[in-house]
Enzyme design. Structure first.
Site, mmCIF file in Angstrom:
data_model
loop_
_atom_site.group_PDB
_atom_site.id
_atom_site.type_symbol
_atom_site.label_atom_id
_atom_site.label_comp_id
_atom_site.label_asym_id
_atom_site.label_seq_id
_atom_site.Cartn_x
_atom_site.Cartn_y
_atom_site.Cartn_z
ATOM 1 N N CYS A 113 0.806 -1.225 0.000
ATOM 2 C CA CYS A 113 0.000 0.000 0.000
ATOM 3 C C CYS A 113 0.836 1.270 0.000
ATOM 4 C CB CYS A 113 -0.948 -0.004 1.201
ATOM 5 S SG CYS A 113 -2.066 -1.421 1.233
ATOM 6 N N HIS A 246 -3.076 7.076 2.355
ATOM 7 C CA HIS A 246 -3.497 5.795 1.783
ATOM 8 C C HIS A 246 -4.952 5.555 2.152
ATOM 9 C CE1 HIS A 246 -4.082 1.685 0.854
ATOM 10 N NE2 HIS A 246 -3.954 1.253 2.102
ATOM 11 N N ASN A 276 -10.224 0.149 -0.861
ATOM 12 C CA ASN A 276 -8.773 0.143 -0.687
ATOM 13 C C ASN A 276 -8.134 -0.416 -1.949
ATOM 14 O OD1 ASN A 276 -6.109 -0.445 -0.037
ATOM 15 N ND2 ASN A 276 -6.585 -1.243 2.002
#
Length: 320
Positions: A113, A246, A276
């Site tokens: 990520c 993020h 996500n």
């Protein structure tokens, strides 16, 4: 003295959309449960034949068009991804081939990520060292390929997509950036002993995480690190025009931004509509903010990503 700046951005999301009600037909969950825990309403899902490099190339083409550059102008391609299935050719080389580039250096980075902010720093370093002039930095993921669709704690989180930035050399002391470079110093690191808290492993590879561990780490330890990122760029959190974290979970993003003290900033909340998307989440969210003109050219924006390996990386950039 040569620095670097983000010249333009682009993003791509698949046309397929998976709602919370759709997920309720797959696992035991419902819209209220998902929204209360992660804040997500929808996520985009790639078609079976839609590859990571195809999405990356689509986002990159838009960024190049916005920058007014041809593919042949690019001498470095960096792709942040953890979900590309093939080891060789790497995703960056496939993107270069799709776009008809001449002879760029091509590298993939797997920092999960936190991949895009690591890749952006790598491009900045390459340009400062004189190894590149125009770089293409991409985050692209097909995370729905590695999710366990029987696990309601993780399958509700993920989505697919790509975001790209064209990064170019600039004069740190020139008229474009009289007081600081377009891309500020990176602060990056990891917590190796806690790396197993986020995993994509096994055969077939499947995503799993220790959600509470990640939540506590992200909301308690990382805001202080993000403040240090701002300090390295000579800017106070309250002077930021935008914060793009993020896009992991709305329950992480909002407390993080509050503890950071970015009281005047636009906070990216693309996770609500996109889920996500791992390494794609920061450039995807930033590109949308710029496209909607929620952040003006030249405004200072904090980019900060975290996740797998319990890695993190952040920098302050000037909005293109």
């Amino acid at each position: 003295m040569t620095g670097s700046r983000v010249l333009a951005l682009g993003h791509y999301q698949p046309s397929g959309v998976l709602t919370n009600d759709d997920l309720a037909g797959i696992v035991e969950t419902d819209d209220a449960w998902i929204r209360s825990r992660v804040g997500i309403r929808t996520r985009h899902v790639a078609a079976p034949d839609e590859t990571v490099d195809a999405m990356a190339a689509a986002a990159a083409a838009k960024a190049l068009a916005a920058a007014g550059l041809a593919p042949q102008d690019i001498d470095l391609v960096l792709v942040a991804t953890c979900t590309a299935t093939d080891r060789s050719p790497n995703t960056a080389a496939r993107v270069a081939a799709r776009l008809g580039m001449a002879a760029p250096a091509t590298m993939d980075l797997n920092v999960v990520c936190a991949g895009f902010t690591h890749a952006l720093a790598t491009a900045d370093h390459a340009i400062r060292a004189g190894a590149a002039t125009h770089a293409l930095v991409i985050g692209a993921e097909k995370f729905t390929d590695v999710v366990d669709w029987t696990d309601r704690t993780t399958c509700v989180l993920v989505g697919d997509g790509a975001g790209a930035a064209v990064v170019t050399a600039c004069d740190e002391n020139g008229p474009e950036r009289p007081d600081r470079p377009g891309i500020g110093p990176v602060l990056w690191g990891s917590v190796p002993e806690m790396g197993e808290a986020v995993r994509i492993q096994g055969e077939p590879a499947r995503f799993a995480q220790e959600g509470q561990t990640v939540y506590r780490w992200a909301t308690t330890r990382l805001p202080g690190i993000a403040r240090e990122v701002c300090a390295r760029s000579g800017i106070r959190p309250e002077d930021l025009a935008g914060v793009v974290l993020h896009q992991a979970n709305l329950r992480i993003i909002e407390p993080f931004a509050e503890r950071l003290g970015a009281v005047n900033a636009v906070i990216a909340r693309d996770v609500v509509d996109s889920g996500n998307t791992s390494a794609a989440s920061v450039p995807l969210a930033l590109s949308k903010l710029v496209e909607r003109r929620e952040i003006a050219p030249g405004d200072p924006v904090l980019l900060f990503a975290f996740g797998g390996n319990l890695s993190y990386a952040g920098q302050v950039i000037r909005c293109p």
